[in-house]
Design an enzyme around this catalytic site. Structure first.
Site, mmCIF file in Angstrom:
data_model
loop_
_atom_site.group_PDB
_atom_site.id
_atom_site.type_symbol
_atom_site.label_atom_id
_atom_site.label_comp_id
_atom_site.label_asym_id
_atom_site.label_seq_id
_atom_site.Cartn_x
_atom_site.Cartn_y
_atom_site.Cartn_z
ATOM 1 N N GLU A 34 0.869 -1.175 0.000
ATOM 2 C CA GLU A 34 0.000 0.000 0.000
ATOM 3 C C GLU A 34 0.906 1.224 0.000
ATOM 4 O O GLU A 34 1.811 1.329 0.838
ATOM 5 C CB GLU A 34 -0.905 0.024 1.225
ATOM 6 C CG GLU A 34 -1.850 1.215 1.206
ATOM 7 C CD GLU A 34 -2.746 1.305 2.425
ATOM 8 O OE1 GLU A 34 -3.553 2.252 2.498
ATOM 9 O OE2 GLU A 34 -2.631 0.439 3.325
ATOM 10 N N ARG A 260 6.312 -12.846 9.374
ATOM 11 C CA ARG A 260 6.932 -11.569 9.026
ATOM 12 C C ARG A 260 8.280 -11.439 9.735
ATOM 13 O O ARG A 260 8.583 -12.169 10.683
ATOM 14 C CB ARG A 260 6.013 -10.416 9.422
ATOM 15 C CG ARG A 260 5.804 -10.302 10.925
ATOM 16 C CD ARG A 260 4.778 -9.242 11.267
ATOM 17 N NE ARG A 260 5.215 -7.924 10.836
ATOM 18 C CZ ARG A 260 4.435 -6.841 10.868
ATOM 19 N NH1 ARG A 260 3.185 -6.930 11.270
ATOM 20 N NH2 ARG A 260 4.904 -5.676 10.487
ATOM 21 N N LYS A 270 4.402 0.928 9.891
ATOM 22 C CA LYS A 270 4.499 2.156 9.113
ATOM 23 C C LYS A 270 3.828 3.319 9.843
ATOM 24 O O LYS A 270 4.268 4.472 9.720
ATOM 25 C CB LYS A 270 3.879 1.962 7.728
ATOM 26 C CG LYS A 270 4.772 1.221 6.759
ATOM 27 C CD LYS A 270 4.285 1.316 5.328
ATOM 28 C CE LYS A 270 3.101 0.435 5.057
ATOM 29 N NZ LYS A 270 2.731 0.423 3.621
#
Length: 551
Positions: A34, A260, A270
């Site tokens: 994104e 992850r 983020k």
């Protein structure tokens, strides 16, 4: 560092699919960030996996901007993402896509679901919707709008698109199973009203698809075969499959999840990284203390080292915390082979060679990189006065100190030997200079240590930025929710030093990393480049450096 491809479950799944001829033997992956922030080291793991698997099995990897939330997205991030992926060593060729380019097709798919009786327009508020959805251990309650006529939902959905209703007043929901233990299957929202201009489509749309609806559609539209996600999307997979199966896409893409990357002493959110940037707690997304790829590039991390690191940590289903020291090890292994050597002094102490006259000049030679003999040697001017590291002298040395001391000799890197003969002090008794006698290399004095130096007359001033850990604790994710994560920032994570370097240090190109011998690796800053006073960012220390600065 030489890394060999280790087997992992994703590699085994793809190899089995190729061997069985599934998807006609094709392998098509995608990396779908994104564009609401800059990529970080956690994304690097996904990039290396997505692009790496496609490359390994002769397939292709698409780059797709997953831009379905216009409140946080921008072209600045799109361009930064492309730049970082190319720097990391991967390319998507002609396969660059935007989710926004599929908005018309996504809308048509939503209409199809309504016509099939698989979706409906709901007028519950967000608070009511969450209340009706319930908890995993008990069934939820059906919306009072769940069984409204298909034609009514079609008409309302069209009016939603036309902008007739205020934000939040209506949404489109899938009709699945309000009793499912998986909350994501309890009639999830597929579209919401949001009057925010999109950086790509402008004001054309006032309704936007949710990620859970858009993601499987994007994969299906592009013919993705293996959709690789991190573990937090595992609970979303049943909805992913429901969208694909209900709309009849064949062959269906499959989603696979892996753990992850969690790296010590930093954050991978983020949102939190953006807070640090906006509040001025770091100098920007490319601050060398940040875990962003642009920050690591500015700090001097080679892309090869990051790729090696991602291969070394492997791909598993288990969450863990990786020590940042392992990444630094990979950086050292690459830079040891590639970085040219230079000399710099961080805390200078003058050394006067008594048996060399003021006008007498010599030239010392040193290899540009002893690991790469073909890169030749550099010449360093050498005369009566030198600067050495203050920590390389001890007036009353302990037993395990082998560097310079009164009456003791050491080797000067590439320039013979020096024996300390006297100490000069100022009026307050502080040592301001050493005096010594120089001996050429031909005398072959027996010494136990070699020190670095720079010529006093030709030394160039440099600014050196020394970095510590961004956070004071290793596992930042362990900070309780009721505590501000920013309180754990390391106040000593940046220290700026005015240093001196040999003349060749001025030749470093912006973005080039060099080894300051015995100190560590330092990168000529690409943003604050000043030819008159070069700025060097500390990349990583030398493991065995006796004078490497720490915080």
């Amino acid at each position: 560092m030489s890394t060999t491809s280790s087997t992992h479950f994703i590699r085994e799944i793809i190899a089995a699919d190729v061997a069985a001829g599934r998807y006609g033997g094709r392998v098509v992956t995608r990396f779908p960030p994104e564009p609401n922030g800059y990529l970080h080291i956690g994304h690097a793991k996904a990039i290396c996996l997505d692009f790496g698997m496609a490359r390994e099995f002769g397939g292709r990897c698409h780059l797709r901007m997953d831009d379905t939330n216009p409140t946080k997205e921008s072209m600045e991030y799109v361009e930064a993402i492309q730049r970082d992926i190319r720097w990391l060593g991967f390319d998507w060729g002609e396969h660059f896509y935007f989710a926004a380019d599929y908005f018309d097709r996504m809308y048509e798919c939503a209409v199809r679901l309504i016509r099939m009786g698989k979706a409906y327009v709901c007028e519950l508020s967000q608070e009511e919707w969450k209340e009706y959805r319930g908890v995993p251990t008990a069934p939820g309650r059906e919306s009072p709008y769940r069984n409204r006529p298909i034609e009514e939902s079609l008409a309302l959905f069209e009016r939603m698109r036309a902008g007739e209703f205020p934000d939040g007043s209506m949404c489109l929901r899938a009709k699945i199973d309000m009793a499912s233990p998986n909350l994501h299957l309890r009639d999830p929202v597929l579209y919401r009203i949001l009057r925010v201009p999109h950086y790509r489509t402008g004001n054309r749309w006032v309704i936007y698809p949710t990620y859970d609806f858009a993601h499987p559609l994007e994969d299906a539209f592009e013919g993705i075969t293996h959709s690789l996600c991190t573990l937090e999307f595992e609970v979303h997979r049943p909805l992913y499959d429901w969208v694909i199966e209900t709309l009849g896409f064949d062959p269906p893409p499959r989603q696979y999840e892996f753990a992850r990357l969690n790296l010590s002493h930093t954050v991978m959110s983020k949102r939190k990284l953006l807070e640090l940037v906006r509040e001025g707690l770091v100098s920007g997304w490319d601050d060398p203390r940040m875990p962003t790829l642009c920050g690591m590039r500015r700090r001097g991390y080679p892309p090869e080292a990051i790729r090696n690191f991602c291969e070394l940590i492997g791909v598993t289903k288990y969450e863990s915390l990786t020590d940042i020291a392992l990444l630094e090890h990979c950086v050292r292994e690459v830079l040891n082979r590639t970085a040219p050597r230079r000399m710099a002094v961080m805390n200078p102490l003058k050394l006067v060679l008594e048996n060399i006259s003021d006008g007498e000049r010599f030239v010392a030679t040193a290899p540009n990189n002893p690991e790469q003999p073909g890169e030749g040697e550099r010449q360093i001017p050498f005369g009566r006065e030198l600067w050495i590291e203050r920590d390389d002298f001890h007036e009353q040395p302990p037993r395990d100190f082998y560097r310079l001391a009164p009456g003791r000799a050491v080797r000067l890197r590439g320039a013979g030997y020096v024996t300390c003969t006297a100490v000069e002090r100022d009026s307050e008794g502080r040592i301001v200079a050493l005096r010594g006698r120089w001996s050429p290399m031909s005398e072959r004095l027996k010494v136990k240590s070699t020190i670095h130096w720079v010529p006093a007359a030709e030394a160039i001033p440099i600014e050196v930025r020394l970095y510590g850990r961004l956070f004071r604790i290793a596992d930042v994710s362990a900070i309780p929710e009721d505590q501000d994560f920013r309180e754990w920032l390391n106040p000593d994570s940046l220290r700026i030093v005015k240093a001196l370097a040999e003349p060749a240090a001025r030749d470093a190109r912006p973005g080039q990393t060099v080894q300051f011998e015995r100190l560590g690796y330092f990168c000529a800053d690409e943003r604050d480049f000043r030819p008159e006073t070069p700025v060097f960012n500390q990349t990583v220390t030398l493991k065995d450096s006796p004078v490497a600065p720490t915080t």
